[in-house]
Design an enzyme around this catalytic site. Structure first.
Site, PDB file in Angstrom:
ATOM      1  N   GLU A  38       0.866  -1.190   0.000  1.00  0.00           N
ATOM      2  CA  GLU A  38       0.000   0.000   0.000  1.00  0.00           C
ATOM      3  C   GLU A  38       0.908   1.248   0.000  1.00  0.00           C
ATOM      4  OE1 GLU A  38      -2.008   0.050   3.762  1.00  0.00           O
ATOM      5  OE2 GLU A  38      -3.462   1.605   3.175  1.00  0.00           O
ATOM      6  N   LYS A 110      -9.683   2.197  -1.576  1.00  0.00           N
ATOM      7  CA  LYS A 110      -9.866   1.483  -0.305  1.00  0.00           C
ATOM      8  C   LYS A 110     -11.197   1.847   0.363  1.00  0.00           C
ATOM      9  CE  LYS A 110      -7.114   0.652   3.923  1.00  0.00           C
ATOM     10  NZ  LYS A 110      -5.841   1.025   4.589  1.00  0.00           N
ATOM     11  N   CYS A 143      -4.991  -3.501   2.551  1.00  0.00           N
ATOM     12  CA  CYS A 143      -4.698  -3.570   3.980  1.00  0.00           C
ATOM     13  C   CYS A 143      -5.921  -3.838   4.858  1.00  0.00           C
ATOM     14  CB  CYS A 143      -3.942  -2.307   4.401  1.00  0.00           C
ATOM     15  SG  CYS A 143      -2.950  -2.593   5.892  1.00  0.00           S
ATOM     16  N   VAL A 170       0.081  -2.464  10.609  1.00  0.00           N
ATOM     17  CA  VAL A 170       0.692  -1.998  11.859  1.00  0.00           C
ATOM     18  C   VAL A 170       0.146  -2.727  13.084  1.00  0.00           C
ATOM     19  CG1 VAL A 170       1.296   0.305  11.007  1.00  0.00           C
ATOM     20  CG2 VAL A 170      -0.964  -0.070  11.990  1.00  0.00           C
ATOM     21  N   MET A 171      -0.897  -3.511  12.907  1.00  0.00           N
ATOM     22  CA  MET A 171      -1.433  -4.263  14.047  1.00  0.00           C
ATOM     23  C   MET A 171      -0.748  -5.635  14.084  1.00  0.00           C
ATOM     24  SD  MET A 171      -5.444  -3.247  14.377  1.00  0.00           S
ATOM     25  CE  MET A 171      -6.017  -3.715  12.767  1.00  0.00           C
TER      26      MET A 171
HETATM   27  C1  ACM Z   1      -3.848  -0.223   7.201  1.00  0.00           C
HETATM   28  O1  ACM Z   1      -4.973  -0.360   6.714  1.00  0.00           O
HETATM   29  N1  ACM Z   1      -2.878   0.378   6.543  1.00  0.00           N
HETATM   30  C2  ACM Z   1      -3.565  -0.736   8.544  1.00  0.00           C
END
Ligand code: ACM
Length: 278
Positions: A38, A110, A143, A170-171
């Site tokens: 991304e 997105k 993501c 990031v999670m």
């Molecule tokens: C994300 O959607 N970049 C965590």
């Protein structure tokens, strides 16, 4: 069919250098379809709307889509990649493009924005579509979309055999879990391209978790990348494995669905207690 992932560690704002690094990585071996992270050329953590304005590009006219299309033409491949898009009316989207030697073949904005993305980007308004790439049907998620099984299901019902999933996760390895399930429950290949490193450009320090992965329609982990290093990988898959949705003689992932019993349009109000008799 050869599927490649480039797991990156971009420098925020250095679009040209980041794109060049990725092109050099992709030039090191052949893949029929590459999946990149991304926002792969800009970096992730915008600190102001001015930065988004500076770094977002029109699609397909912008330099990043053009660079990827040129690479696809020169190397006879397709590439799925994320970038910030500016549309004609000045709105911004967290977008993924799919290009092949003919140019742009799919644009996906997105749908499920994550955290501070909601400050900059409009939620996606493009449908979850599927296109033909080298004989395989390919759809895109970005993501955080991984958290919403309806999104992958929609692509699978539209005929996707491969879900390309540009990410900046990031999670803690949630997506590695959910995308394995998305692959198994839909009988599709999933290809998650993540990045590593960190950004600390606002109050929050973000650590990107790497562990890019490729999963087959039976849930097998075909590739799992490192959490702390850049890496380029190419794996051979057979997309036709995603065409048979049977689990056994009696059960089929799609034929056994009971859409009449589901209500995917229920809103939050459906969670409130009702006085309906049990
Ligand atoms: C994300 O959607 N970049 C965590």
């Amino acid at each position: 069919m050869k599927i490649g992932i480039v797991q990156t560690n971009p420098v925020f704002g250095a679009i040209k250098q980041n794109a060049l690094d990725v092109c050099n990585a992709m030039a090191s071996c052949h893949a029929d379809l590459w999946v990149l992270p991304e926002l792969f050329a800009t970096g992730y953590q915008f600190a102001s709307l001015e930065e988004v304005e500076q770094l977002a590009e029109p699609v397909p006219e912008g330099s990043t889509t053009q660079t990827l299309s040129r690479f696809a033409r020169q190397h006879g491949c397709a590439i799925a990649a994320g970038l910030p898009e500016r549309d004609d009316s000045g709105r911004f989207y967290n977008t993924a493009v799919l290009v092949d030697p003919a140019g742009l073949v799919l644009r996906y904005r997105k749908i499920h924005l994550f955290a501070e993305e909601k400050r900059w980007f409009s939620p996606g308004d493009t449908i979850l579509d599927v296109v033909d790439v080298g004989g395989a049907r390919v759809g895109l998620l970005i993501c955080f979309d991984h958290f919403f099984p309806e999104a992958a299901r929609t692509l699978a019902l539209r005929g996707a055999e491969i879900i390309a999933h540009p990410s900046n996760l990031v999670m803690p390895v949630y997506a590695q879990l959910t995308m394995r399930t998305r692959a198994l429950e839909n009988g599709v290949f999933t290809v998650t391209a993540n990045r590593i490193g960190f950004e600390h450009r606002t109050a929050e320090r973000l650590t990107f978790t790497g562990c890019s992965q490729m999963v087959s329609p039976d849930g097998t982990l075909l590739y799992s990348g490192p959490s702390d290093a850049v890496e380029t990988v190419v794996m051979e898959i057979d997309p036709s494995q995603a065409r048979d949705k049977a689990l056994n003689r009696w059960n089929d992932r799609f034929a056994d669905r009971r859409p009449a019993m589901y209500d995917t349009n229920l809103g939050l109000a459906a969670m409130e207690p009702t006085d309906r008799p049990a």
